[in-house]
Design an enzyme around this catalytic site. Structure first.
Site, PDB file in Angstrom:
ATOM      1  N   GLY A  63       0.839  -1.186   0.000  1.00 21.07           N
ATOM      2  CA  GLY A  63       0.000   0.000   0.000  1.00 21.07           C
ATOM      3  C   GLY A  63       0.872   1.234   0.000  1.00 21.07           C
ATOM      4  O   GLY A  63       2.088   1.163  -0.189  1.00 21.07           O
TER       5      GLY A  63
ATOM      6  N   GLU B 179      -9.687 -19.023   1.861  1.00 26.13           N
ATOM      7  CA  GLU B 179      -9.826 -20.079   0.851  1.00 26.13           C
ATOM      8  C   GLU B 179     -11.073 -20.924   1.026  1.00 26.13           C
ATOM      9  O   GLU B 179     -11.648 -21.401   0.051  1.00 26.13           O
ATOM     10  CB  GLU B 179      -8.587 -20.972   0.854  1.00 26.13           C
ATOM     11  CG  GLU B 179      -7.360 -20.279   0.296  1.00 26.13           C
ATOM     12  CD  GLU B 179      -6.116 -21.142   0.376  1.00 26.13           C
ATOM     13  OE1 GLU B 179      -6.079 -22.133   1.151  1.00 26.13           O
ATOM     14  OE2 GLU B 179      -5.154 -20.812  -0.327  1.00 26.13           O
TER      15      GLU B 179
ATOM     16  N   MET C 258       1.614   3.086   2.505  1.00 25.10           N
ATOM     17  CA  MET C 258       2.440   3.232   3.701  1.00 25.10           C
ATOM     18  C   MET C 258       3.189   1.969   4.113  1.00 25.10           C
ATOM     19  O   MET C 258       4.149   2.060   4.875  1.00 25.10           O
ATOM     20  CB  MET C 258       1.571   3.687   4.880  1.00 25.10           C
ATOM     21  CG  MET C 258       0.958   5.052   4.692  1.00 25.10           C
ATOM     22  SD  MET C 258       0.031   5.593   6.131  1.00 25.10           S
ATOM     23  CE  MET C 258       1.323   5.730   7.360  1.00 25.10           C
TER      24      MET C 258
END
Length: 153
Positions: free
Chosen positions: A26, A150, A28
């Site tokens: 991201g 999952e 940051m």
């Protein structure tokens, strides 16, 4: 050195974690899949990037995130295992959830049936409710910040 002044940790041992793969990045931070050397469990290792890691205000905010999330116990919220600073790089070690972000899931699968959308929305709302009941307001609610494990695909 990777972009943003941050060297990749893949293949290194960092703060007692063997870093195996990059899960996401991201503005940051980066999140890696790693294994706890002492406990032998997979973790998601979030590290603050580049110059952000050298700013004490950013480091405090980063660790405040870990402190706020650490006491939360809910099946829809990843657990925080530890946080600290290693070689001037702040990190948070969290529960690793095999799967993908909701954003990636939606890009891959497209528009969902209303039943699936309702189920996902209910799961997101339950996690946010737990956080809210504990005085935490999630300030970055978006599909990229929610995981589909999952078993639920």
């Amino acid at each position: 050195m990777g972009s943003g002044g941050h060297a990749s940790l893949i293949g290194r041992t960092f703060a007692g974690y063997e870093v195996q793969a990059l899960l996401g990045r991201g503005a940051m931070s980066c999140v890696y899949q790693a294994q706890d050397v002492r406990l032998g469990r997979d973790v998601a290792l979030k590290v603050l990037l580049g110059s952000l890691a050298r700013n004490p205000v950013n480091v405090r905010l980063f660790h405040r995130e870990a402190q706020a999330a650490a006491p939360l116990r809910h099946s829809n919220i990843v657990r925080v295992y530890s946080a600290g600073v290693e070689t001037h790089t702040p990190y948070i070690a969290m529960e690793y959830v095999p799967g993908e972000s909701l954003a990636r899931f939606l890009r891959r699968k497209g528009v969902q049936k209303w039943q699936t959308a309702l189920y996902i929305g209910d799961q997101v709302a339950a996690g946010l409710e737990c956080a809210h009941e504990n005085g935490i307001v999630h300030c970055d609610v978006k599909p990229g910040n929610f995981l589909i494990d999952e078993q639920r695909q």
